[in-house]
Design a protein around this motif. Structure first.
Motif, mmCIF file in Angstrom:
data_model
loop_
_atom_site.group_PDB
_atom_site.id
_atom_site.type_symbol
_atom_site.label_atom_id
_atom_site.label_comp_id
_atom_site.label_asym_id
_atom_site.label_seq_id
_atom_site.Cartn_x
_atom_site.Cartn_y
_atom_site.Cartn_z
ATOM 1 N N TRP A 1 0.860 -1.178 0.000
ATOM 2 C CA TRP A 1 0.000 0.000 0.000
ATOM 3 C C TRP A 1 0.898 1.231 0.000
ATOM 4 O O TRP A 1 1.899 1.296 0.731
ATOM 5 C CB TRP A 1 -0.902 0.043 1.225
ATOM 6 N N PHE A 2 0.506 2.201 -0.802
ATOM 7 C CA PHE A 2 1.194 3.478 -0.891
ATOM 8 C C PHE A 2 0.147 4.583 -0.798
ATOM 9 O O PHE A 2 -1.046 4.326 -0.943
ATOM 10 C CB PHE A 2 1.963 3.579 -2.209
ATOM 11 N N ARG A 3 0.605 5.812 -0.580
ATOM 12 C CA ARG A 3 -0.330 6.935 -0.552
ATOM 13 C C ARG A 3 0.318 8.165 -1.143
ATOM 14 O O ARG A 3 1.548 8.284 -1.188
ATOM 15 C CB ARG A 3 -0.820 7.207 0.868
ATOM 16 N N GLN A 4 -0.540 9.070 -1.574
ATOM 17 C CA GLN A 4 -0.039 10.282 -2.227
ATOM 18 C C GLN A 4 -0.972 11.447 -1.943
ATOM 19 O O GLN A 4 -2.198 11.307 -2.007
ATOM 20 C CB GLN A 4 0.080 10.053 -3.740
ATOM 21 N N THR A 5 -0.358 12.581 -1.641
ATOM 22 C CA THR A 5 -1.101 13.833 -1.480
ATOM 23 C C THR A 5 -0.680 14.788 -2.591
ATOM 24 O O THR A 5 0.427 14.648 -3.153
ATOM 25 C CB THR A 5 -0.836 14.458 -0.107
ATOM 26 N N PRO A 6 -1.513 15.764 -2.920
ATOM 27 C CA PRO A 6 -1.192 16.685 -4.031
ATOM 28 C C PRO A 6 0.151 17.376 -3.827
ATOM 29 O O PRO A 6 0.444 17.881 -2.735
ATOM 30 C CB PRO A 6 -2.351 17.686 -3.992
ATOM 31 N N GLY A 7 0.938 17.375 -4.869
ATOM 32 C CA GLY A 7 2.220 18.046 -4.824
ATOM 33 C C GLY A 7 3.337 17.257 -4.183
ATOM 34 O O GLY A 7 4.470 17.744 -4.100
ATOM 35 N N LYS A 8 3.026 16.053 -3.718
ATOM 36 C CA LYS A 8 4.048 15.236 -3.076
ATOM 37 C C LYS A 8 4.218 13.926 -3.820
ATOM 38 O O LYS A 8 3.340 13.472 -4.549
ATOM 39 C CB LYS A 8 3.664 14.953 -1.617
ATOM 40 N N GLU A 9 5.362 13.299 -3.609
ATOM 41 C CA GLU A 9 5.615 12.008 -4.223
ATOM 42 C C GLU A 9 4.804 10.921 -3.514
ATOM 43 O O GLU A 9 4.493 11.027 -2.324
ATOM 44 C CB GLU A 9 7.101 11.674 -4.150
ATOM 45 N N ARG A 10 4.490 9.888 -4.263
ATOM 46 C CA ARG A 10 3.816 8.739 -3.671
ATOM 47 C C ARG A 10 4.760 8.086 -2.661
ATOM 48 O O ARG A 10 5.945 7.907 -2.935
ATOM 49 C CB ARG A 10 3.426 7.752 -4.767
ATOM 50 N N GLU A 11 4.221 7.744 -1.496
ATOM 51 C CA GLU A 11 5.081 7.213 -0.438
ATOM 52 C C GLU A 11 4.603 5.850 0.031
ATOM 53 O O GLU A 11 3.410 5.522 -0.015
ATOM 54 C CB GLU A 11 5.127 8.174 0.753
ATOM 55 N N PHE A 12 5.547 5.098 0.523
ATOM 56 C CA PHE A 12 5.289 3.758 1.038
ATOM 57 C C PHE A 12 4.492 3.812 2.328
ATOM 58 O O PHE A 12 4.729 4.668 3.188
ATOM 59 C CB PHE A 12 6.628 3.064 1.283
ATOM 60 N N VAL A 13 3.554 2.871 2.470
ATOM 61 C CA VAL A 13 2.770 2.745 3.697
ATOM 62 C C VAL A 13 3.002 1.380 4.352
ATOM 63 O O VAL A 13 3.352 1.304 5.528
ATOM 64 C CB VAL A 13 1.272 2.942 3.422
ATOM 65 N N ALA A 14 2.785 0.303 3.587
ATOM 66 C CA ALA A 14 2.892 -1.039 4.166
ATOM 67 C C ALA A 14 3.101 -2.054 3.055
ATOM 68 O O ALA A 14 2.720 -1.821 1.906
ATOM 69 C CB ALA A 14 1.623 -1.389 4.949
ATOM 70 N N THR A 15 3.694 -3.192 3.423
ATOM 71 C CA THR A 15 3.926 -4.245 2.454
ATOM 72 C C THR A 15 3.918 -5.606 3.145
ATOM 73 O O THR A 15 4.157 -5.698 4.358
ATOM 74 C CB THR A 15 5.275 -4.036 1.733
ATOM 75 N N MET A 16 3.616 -6.636 2.368
ATOM 76 C CA MET A 16 3.725 -7.987 2.872
ATOM 77 C C MET A 16 4.066 -8.929 1.736
ATOM 78 O O MET A 16 3.752 -8.646 0.582
ATOM 79 C CB MET A 16 2.443 -8.430 3.594
ATOM 80 N N ASN A 17 4.658 -10.080 2.059
ATOM 81 C CA ASN A 17 5.022 -10.987 0.994
ATOM 82 C C ASN A 17 3.849 -11.886 0.609
ATOM 83 O O ASN A 17 2.737 -11.728 1.087
ATOM 84 C CB ASN A 17 6.278 -11.774 1.368
ATOM 85 N N TRP A 18 4.099 -12.828 -0.263
ATOM 86 C CA TRP A 18 3.026 -13.592 -0.908
ATOM 87 C C TRP A 18 2.178 -14.399 0.063
ATOM 88 O O TRP A 18 0.995 -14.639 -0.180
ATOM 89 C CB TRP A 18 3.628 -14.526 -1.960
ATOM 90 N N ASN A 19 2.751 -14.811 1.170
ATOM 91 C CA ASN A 19 1.997 -15.662 2.092
ATOM 92 C C ASN A 19 1.619 -14.930 3.380
ATOM 93 O O ASN A 19 1.243 -15.569 4.370
ATOM 94 C CB ASN A 19 2.790 -16.921 2.419
ATOM 95 N N GLY A 20 1.724 -13.626 3.364
ATOM 96 C CA GLY A 20 1.295 -12.850 4.522
ATOM 97 C C GLY A 20 2.385 -12.564 5.528
ATOM 98 O O GLY A 20 2.146 -11.895 6.536
ATOM 99 N N GLY A 21 3.588 -13.032 5.284
ATOM 100 C CA GLY A 21 4.680 -12.786 6.197
ATOM 101 C C GLY A 21 5.482 -11.554 5.809
ATOM 102 O O GLY A 21 5.157 -10.862 4.855
ATOM 103 N N ASN A 22 6.557 -11.335 6.579
ATOM 104 C CA ASN A 22 7.481 -10.228 6.291
ATOM 105 C C ASN A 22 6.742 -8.927 6.034
ATOM 106 O O ASN A 22 6.905 -8.279 4.986
ATOM 107 C CB ASN A 22 8.370 -10.572 5.101
ATOM 108 N N THR A 23 5.950 -8.506 7.002
ATOM 109 C CA THR A 23 5.241 -7.232 6.875
ATOM 110 C C THR A 23 6.137 -6.098 7.365
ATOM 111 O O THR A 23 6.885 -6.249 8.342
ATOM 112 C CB THR A 23 3.939 -7.228 7.672
ATOM 113 N N TYR A 24 6.045 -4.967 6.673
ATOM 114 C CA TYR A 24 6.809 -3.773 7.033
ATOM 115 C C TYR A 24 5.894 -2.566 6.896
ATOM 116 O O TYR A 24 5.003 -2.534 6.048
ATOM 117 C CB TYR A 24 8.034 -3.610 6.136
ATOM 118 N N TYR A 25 6.167 -1.572 7.731
ATOM 119 C CA TYR A 25 5.335 -0.378 7.750
ATOM 120 C C TYR A 25 6.203 0.877 7.751
ATOM 121 O O TYR A 25 7.321 0.878 8.277
ATOM 122 C CB TYR A 25 4.448 -0.366 9.000
ATOM 123 N N ALA A 26 5.655 1.932 7.191
ATOM 124 C CA ALA A 26 6.281 3.238 7.346
ATOM 125 C C ALA A 26 6.241 3.624 8.814
ATOM 126 O O ALA A 26 5.282 3.289 9.521
ATOM 127 C CB ALA A 26 5.546 4.272 6.502
#
Length: 125
Positions: A36-61
């Motif tokens: 998941w990423f997010r973006q506000t006007p005038g700013k670059e899209r930024e990382f929010v959260a990620t997970m691998n194929w089986n639901g492991g290795n989750t990381y967050y901003a």
């Protein structure tokens, strides 16, 4: 052709919660790392959260750690983002994204090659 469709964005008061969903078409969703990423006007899209194929290795901003939770249901071809204790600074268009060539989670935007159309989240103070 695989597509991603987000939903769940709306106006919410600060301190409230939202759950975003992203549904994928196609047969190979279960092999994709998702983010998941997010973006506000005038700013670059930024990382929010990620997970691998089986639901492991989750990381967050750091800005969302402890408040947001990413999850997936491969049988339903869905990835979700539970957002709690929302703040006005969480206001943005939220995008789900897939790494169709990798099962491994990543914080890096260029490593994602499939994107949804985005869903607007607005947090009022």
């Amino acid at each position: 052709q695989v597509q991603l469709v987000e939903s769940g964005g709306r106006l919410v008061q600060a301190g409230g919660s939202l759950r975003l969903s992203c549904v994928a078409s196609g047969r190979t969703f279960s092999t994709y790392a998702m983010g998941w990423f997010r973006q506000t006007p005038g700013k670059e899209r930024e990382f929010v959260a990620t997970m691998n194929w089986n639901g492991g290795n989750t990381y967050y901003a750091d800005s969302v750690k402890g408040r947001f939770t990413i999850s997936r249901d491969n049988a339903k071809k869905t990835v979700s983002l539970q957002m709690n204790s929302l703040k006005p600074e969480d206001t943005a268009v939220y995008y789900c994204a897939a790494r169709t060539g990798s099962r491994l989670s990543s914080r890096k935007l260029p490593e994602y090659d499939l994107w949804g159309q985005g869903t607007q989240v607005t947090v009022s103070s």
